[in-house]
Design a protein around this motif. Structure first.
Motif, PDB file in Angstrom:
ATOM      1  N   SER A 192     -14.686   4.246  10.051  1.00 42.92           N
ATOM      2  CA  SER A 192     -14.764   5.156   8.910  1.00 42.92           C
ATOM      3  C   SER A 192     -13.508   4.981   8.054  1.00 42.92           C
ATOM      4  O   SER A 192     -12.510   4.395   8.504  1.00 42.92           O
ATOM      5  N   LEU A 193     -13.562   5.501   6.833  1.00 48.32           N
ATOM      6  CA  LEU A 193     -12.407   5.384   5.939  1.00 48.32           C
ATOM      7  C   LEU A 193     -11.186   6.069   6.535  1.00 48.32           C
ATOM      8  O   LEU A 193     -10.075   5.530   6.480  1.00 48.32           O
ATOM      9  N   LEU A 194     -11.383   7.237   7.119  1.00 51.54           N
ATOM     10  CA  LEU A 194     -10.262   7.969   7.708  1.00 51.54           C
ATOM     11  C   LEU A 194      -9.652   7.203   8.881  1.00 51.54           C
ATOM     12  O   LEU A 194      -8.426   7.154   9.034  1.00 51.54           O
ATOM     13  N   GLU A 195     -10.489   6.605   9.711  1.00 52.48           N
ATOM     14  CA  GLU A 195      -9.991   5.825  10.852  1.00 52.48           C
ATOM     15  C   GLU A 195      -9.190   4.619  10.370  1.00 52.48           C
ATOM     16  O   GLU A 195      -8.129   4.304  10.928  1.00 52.48           O
ATOM     17  N   ALA A 196      -9.691   3.944   9.342  1.00 52.31           N
ATOM     18  CA  ALA A 196      -8.993   2.773   8.802  1.00 52.31           C
ATOM     19  C   ALA A 196      -7.655   3.163   8.183  1.00 52.31           C
ATOM     20  O   ALA A 196      -6.662   2.440   8.322  1.00 52.31           O
ATOM     21  N   LEU A 197      -7.621   4.319   7.504  1.00 50.82           N
ATOM     22  CA  LEU A 197      -6.364   4.791   6.904  1.00 50.82           C
ATOM     23  C   LEU A 197      -5.371   5.209   7.983  1.00 50.82           C
ATOM     24  O   LEU A 197      -4.163   4.999   7.828  1.00 50.82           O
ATOM     25  N   GLU A 198      -5.865   5.783   9.071  1.00 51.18           N
ATOM     26  CA  GLU A 198      -4.986   6.147  10.184  1.00 51.18           C
ATOM     27  C   GLU A 198      -4.366   4.897  10.814  1.00 51.18           C
ATOM     28  O   GLU A 198      -3.186   4.888  11.168  1.00 51.18           O
ATOM     29  N   ASP A 199      -5.158   3.843  10.942  1.00 51.94           N
ATOM     30  CA  ASP A 199      -4.638   2.575  11.474  1.00 51.94           C
ATOM     31  C   ASP A 199      -3.608   1.969  10.520  1.00 51.94           C
ATOM     32  O   ASP A 199      -2.619   1.368  10.960  1.00 51.94           O
ATOM     33  N   LEU A 200      -3.851   2.131   9.223  1.00 51.08           N
ATOM     34  CA  LEU A 200      -2.898   1.628   8.229  1.00 51.08           C
ATOM     35  C   LEU A 200      -1.567   2.357   8.366  1.00 51.08           C
ATOM     36  O   LEU A 200      -0.499   1.727   8.263  1.00 51.08           O
ATOM     37  N   LYS A 201      -1.602   3.648   8.620  1.00 51.75           N
ATOM     38  CA  LYS A 201      -0.374   4.426   8.801  1.00 51.75           C
ATOM     39  C   LYS A 201       0.445   3.909   9.979  1.00 51.75           C
ATOM     40  O   LYS A 201       1.671   3.900   9.938  1.00 51.75           O
ATOM     41  N   LYS A 202      -0.240   3.450  11.027  1.00 53.37           N
ATOM     42  CA  LYS A 202       0.460   2.965  12.224  1.00 53.37           C
ATOM     43  C   LYS A 202       1.205   1.656  11.969  1.00 53.37           C
ATOM     44  O   LYS A 202       2.226   1.390  12.601  1.00 53.37           O
ATOM     45  N   ARG A 203       0.674   0.831  11.064  1.00 57.44           N
ATOM     46  CA  ARG A 203       1.327  -0.457  10.803  1.00 57.44           C
ATOM     47  C   ARG A 203       2.103  -0.462   9.478  1.00 57.44           C
ATOM     48  O   ARG A 203       2.608  -1.509   9.068  1.00 57.44           O
ATOM     49  N   MET A 204       2.203   0.701   8.833  1.00 50.69           N
ATOM     50  CA  MET A 204       2.907   0.803   7.557  1.00 50.69           C
ATOM     51  C   MET A 204       4.353   1.229   7.789  1.00 50.69           C
ATOM     52  O   MET A 204       4.614   2.326   8.293  1.00 50.69           O
ATOM     53  N   PRO A 205       5.341   0.397   7.438  1.00 48.04           N
ATOM     54  CA  PRO A 205       6.736   0.731   7.701  1.00 48.04           C
ATOM     55  C   PRO A 205       7.342   1.726   6.707  1.00 48.04           C
ATOM     56  O   PRO A 205       8.382   2.298   6.968  1.00 48.04           O
ATOM     57  N   SER A 206       6.678   1.923   5.559  1.00 50.27           N
ATOM     58  CA  SER A 206       7.227   2.786   4.517  1.00 50.27           C
ATOM     59  C   SER A 206       6.852   4.242   4.754  1.00 50.27           C
ATOM     60  O   SER A 206       5.667   4.592   4.781  1.00 50.27           O
ATOM     61  N   GLU A 207       7.857   5.092   4.903  1.00 52.95           N
ATOM     62  CA  GLU A 207       7.599   6.522   5.084  1.00 52.95           C
ATOM     63  C   GLU A 207       6.999   7.134   3.818  1.00 52.95           C
ATOM     64  O   GLU A 207       6.173   8.045   3.894  1.00 52.95           O
ATOM     65  N   THR A 208       7.414   6.641   2.658  1.00 48.63           N
ATOM     66  CA  THR A 208       6.891   7.152   1.398  1.00 48.63           C
ATOM     67  C   THR A 208       5.383   6.944   1.312  1.00 48.63           C
ATOM     68  O   THR A 208       4.625   7.872   0.985  1.00 48.63           O
ATOM     69  N   ILE A 209       4.941   5.731   1.598  1.00 53.52           N
ATOM     70  CA  ILE A 209       3.509   5.426   1.545  1.00 53.52           C
ATOM     71  C   ILE A 209       2.760   6.146   2.646  1.00 53.52           C
ATOM     72  O   ILE A 209       1.622   6.605   2.450  1.00 53.52           O
ATOM     73  N   ASN A 210       3.375   6.297   3.807  1.00 53.92           N
ATOM     74  CA  ASN A 210       2.740   7.034   4.900  1.00 53.92           C
ATOM     75  C   ASN A 210       2.496   8.495   4.524  1.00 53.92           C
ATOM     76  O   ASN A 210       1.475   9.082   4.899  1.00 53.92           O
ATOM     77  N   ASN A 211       3.436   9.086   3.787  1.00 48.94           N
ATOM     78  CA  ASN A 211       3.251  10.468   3.326  1.00 48.94           C
ATOM     79  C   ASN A 211       2.080  10.568   2.348  1.00 48.94           C
ATOM     80  O   ASN A 211       1.315  11.534   2.372  1.00 48.94           O
ATOM     81  N   ILE A 212       1.942   9.562   1.495  1.00 45.03           N
ATOM     82  CA  ILE A 212       0.816   9.539   0.554  1.00 45.03           C
ATOM     83  C   ILE A 212      -0.499   9.403   1.306  1.00 45.03           C
ATOM     84  O   ILE A 212      -1.482  10.095   1.007  1.00 45.03           O
ATOM     85  N   LEU A 213      -0.518   8.511   2.292  1.00 48.63           N
ATOM     86  CA  LEU A 213      -1.733   8.332   3.101  1.00 48.63           C
ATOM     87  C   LEU A 213      -2.086   9.613   3.845  1.00 48.63           C
ATOM     88  O   LEU A 213      -3.266   9.968   3.962  1.00 48.63           O
ATOM     89  N   LEU A 214      -1.066  10.309   4.342  1.00 54.43           N
ATOM     90  CA  LEU A 214      -1.303  11.571   5.038  1.00 54.43           C
ATOM     91  C   LEU A 214      -1.931  12.596   4.105  1.00 54.43           C
ATOM     92  O   LEU A 214      -2.892  13.289   4.474  1.00 54.43           O
ATOM     93  N   ASN A 215      -1.416  12.686   2.876  1.00 52.34           N
ATOM     94  CA  ASN A 215      -1.968  13.627   1.903  1.00 52.34           C
ATOM     95  C   ASN A 215      -3.398  13.261   1.514  1.00 52.34           C
ATOM     96  O   ASN A 215      -4.247  14.136   1.319  1.00 52.34           O
ATOM     97  N   ILE A 216      -3.666  11.961   1.401  1.00 52.94           N
ATOM     98  CA  ILE A 216      -5.023  11.515   1.047  1.00 52.94           C
ATOM     99  C   ILE A 216      -6.006  11.880   2.159  1.00 52.94           C
ATOM    100  O   ILE A 216      -7.102  12.391   1.890  1.00 52.94           O
ATOM    101  N   THR A 217      -5.628  11.611   3.406  1.00 55.27           N
ATOM    102  CA  THR A 217      -6.534  11.910   4.524  1.00 55.27           C
ATOM    103  C   THR A 217      -6.757  13.409   4.675  1.00 55.27           C
ATOM    104  O   THR A 217      -7.885  13.856   4.933  1.00 55.27           O
ATOM    105  N   GLN A 218      -5.699  14.201   4.506  1.00 51.49           N
ATOM    106  CA  GLN A 218      -5.854  15.650   4.602  1.00 51.49           C
ATOM    107  C   GLN A 218      -6.733  16.189   3.480  1.00 51.49           C
ATOM    108  O   GLN A 218      -7.535  17.108   3.695  1.00 51.49           O
TER     109      GLN A 218
END
Length: 233
Positions: free
Chosen positions: A143-169
């Motif tokens: 699912s899109l949410l699962e793929a975005l969660e996996d992206l967060k795990k391999r994403m080194p940027s905290e800034t982008i991870n925060n954006i991904l977190l807001n998008i998923t929420q």
């Protein structure tokens, strides 16, 4: 054999160190070597450095331990930490443009998945490649949410991870994705402005260092040069 190897590895390296390096290699997109291979290469090369200095230098028994320790930590820094810092900086720089295009695409009425497809096809960057992998995983059943969660795990940027977190929420709770993206873009713009100001504030210090190293000695030579010549004469 694998069980024996794993037991031996666990005695040499701590589990948390293996996990940490494994995560960092994943963030760098390095699929050629795993954490154990990297750590073995570092350990073996450090031993070779120690032996080389020990047997080639007259004071090797003093220099070998110190230089080997420096090499051991420098190996990790230049192989992982420094490339990771550069990669994070590049991703953060690309984030504003990528998410601006994504927001414009969302404004046209497309859903998030379709908007990502359009954005990726029009933006060529490392960040875009990361989202290409997200869409690739969706095509194979995630699912899109699962793929975005996996992206967060391999994403080194905290800034982008925060954006991904807001998008998923936003997607989970059914809030306005556009409002979320507007807020994130404003945040990215402010962050870039602050970083530019920080770089500008560093310029006087850099100029001062250059002046002390190069300009001040030249001025002293011009002023004191004639006195030295007369003294020698």
């Amino acid at each position: 054999m694998k069980k024996i190897d794993n037991k031996l590895v666990r005695r040499i390296y701590r589990t948390k160190d293996i996990k940490k390096i494994e995560e960092q290699l994943t963030m760098l997109g390095n699929t050629k070597i795993d954490a154990i291979t990297f750590m073995n290469n570092r350990l073996l090369s450090s031993i070779l450095v120690f032996l080389f200095i020990l047997f080639t230098s007259d004071s090797g028994y003093i220099m070998a331990p110190t230089l080997t320790i420096l090499y051991y930590y420098a190996y990790y820094y230049f192989a992982i930490q420094l490339p990771l810092k550069r990669y994070v900086k590049k991703l953060d720089y690309q984030a504003l443009y990528f998410f601006e295009i994504l927001t414009l695409t969302l404004e046209s009425g497309r859903n998030l998945e379709k908007s990502l497809e359009v954005t990726i096809s029009n933006v060529d960057s490392e960040l875009s490649n990361e989202f290409k992998r997200v869409l690739f995983e969706i095509k194979f059943g995630k699912s899109l949410l699962e793929a975005l969660e996996d992206l967060k795990k391999r994403m080194p940027s905290e800034t982008i991870n925060n954006i991904l977190l807001n998008i998923t929420q936003t997607d989970i709770f059914g809030n306005s994705i556009l409002e979320t993206m507007y807020n994130q873009i404003d945040f990215l713009r402010e962050k870039q402005v602050l970083e530019i100001r920080g770089e500008i504030n560093k310029i006087p210090n850099k100029v001062s260092i250059i002046s002390v190293i190069f300009i001040v000695p030249l001025i002293l030579m011009l002023i004191l040069g004639p006195y030295f010549i007369n003294f020698i004469g």
